[in-house]
Enzyme design. Structure first.
Site, short mmCIF file in Angstrom:
data_model
loop_
_atom_site.label_atom_id
_atom_site.label_comp_id
_atom_site.label_asym_id
_atom_site.label_seq_id
_atom_site.Cartn_x
_atom_site.Cartn_y
_atom_site.Cartn_z
N ARG A 19 36.50 22.34 66.54
CA ARG A 19 35.29 23.04 66.97
C ARG A 19 34.04 22.45 66.34
O ARG A 19 32.99 22.45 66.94
CB ARG A 19 35.36 24.52 66.57
CG ARG A 19 36.43 25.30 67.29
CD ARG A 19 36.62 26.62 66.62
NE ARG A 19 37.01 26.35 65.23
CZ ARG A 19 37.54 27.22 64.41
NH1 ARG A 19 37.73 28.44 64.80
NH2 ARG A 19 37.88 26.89 63.19
N SER A 24 39.88 32.91 64.74
CA SER A 24 40.58 34.17 64.48
C SER A 24 39.83 35.00 63.45
O SER A 24 39.72 36.22 63.58
CB SER A 24 42.01 33.89 64.01
OG SER A 24 42.75 33.28 65.04
N LYS A 76 47.24 32.67 53.14
CA LYS A 76 46.33 33.44 53.97
C LYS A 76 46.80 34.88 54.11
O LYS A 76 47.99 35.12 54.32
CB LYS A 76 46.29 32.85 55.40
CG LYS A 76 45.18 31.89 55.67
CD LYS A 76 45.23 31.53 57.16
CE LYS A 76 44.02 30.76 57.59
NZ LYS A 76 44.11 30.38 59.01
N HIS A 120 42.08 29.16 71.63
CA HIS A 120 43.45 28.65 71.54
C HIS A 120 44.01 28.41 72.94
O HIS A 120 44.66 27.39 73.19
CB HIS A 120 44.37 29.65 70.82
CG HIS A 120 44.06 29.86 69.40
ND1 HIS A 120 43.86 31.12 68.87
CD2 HIS A 120 43.92 28.99 68.36
CE1 HIS A 120 43.63 31.02 67.57
NE2 HIS A 120 43.63 29.74 67.24
#
Length: 158
Positions: free
Chosen positions: A90, A128, A41, A17
């Site tokens: 990514r 994360s 989430k 990040h």
């Protein structure tokens, strides 16, 4: 002044990040790193804990603001005169998700552009979720996160 918003759950904030944030500061005068909560989430850290980590990790970066938004990110952009949303990519799976998100955001707010930064190769595995799994497995995550994150995990496990 060119303003952008970098939204995410940041649960926790990672060096991936931070890399995207630092690179975005080369393009934009001001970047708001925005804690956007996804109610679907389950989070490891509370909103307040994540904001503390985000503020601590970015305290030395000029042109960065940290904020929270419970609603639509594009509405936040309009209220704060930001013209761009920043997203990091990514892998191909990120692209598929971000492509859908981009289309939805464009539908809701065609005046807000999305800007994508490809993660540096050495950071492509960092997420994360991965950080949370590694920490729970007893792996030293300190090379992958700002120091405040390790401190916050330690506080949480006491």
């Amino acid at each position: 002044m060119k303003k952008a918003v970098y939204p995410g759950s940041f649960d926790p904030i990672t060096i991936g990040h931070m890399e995207i944030l630092q690179r975005s500061l080369e393009v934009f005068d001001e970047v708001t790193i925005l804690l956007a909560v996804n109610p679907n989430k389950k989070s490891t850290f509370s909103v307040d804990e994540r904001l503390e980590m985000m503020r601590n990790a970015t305290k030395d970066l000029k042109g960065v603001k940290v904020d929270f938004c419970p609603g639509l990110t594009v509405d936040y952009c309009h209220k704060n005169n930001a013209t761009h949303l920043i997203r990091g990519l990514r892998a191909v799976t990120d692209f598929e998700y971000e492509f859908q998100l981009s289309a939805a955001n464009h539908f809701a707010a065609p005046d807000i552009d999305m800007v994508f930064f490809m993660a540096k190769q050495e950071n492509t595995f960092i997420s994360s979720s991965t950080i949370n799994e590694l920490y729970r497995a007893g792996v030293d995550i300190s090379p992958l996160v700002p120091p405040i994150v390790v401190e916050m995990y330690k506080r949480k496990t006491k």
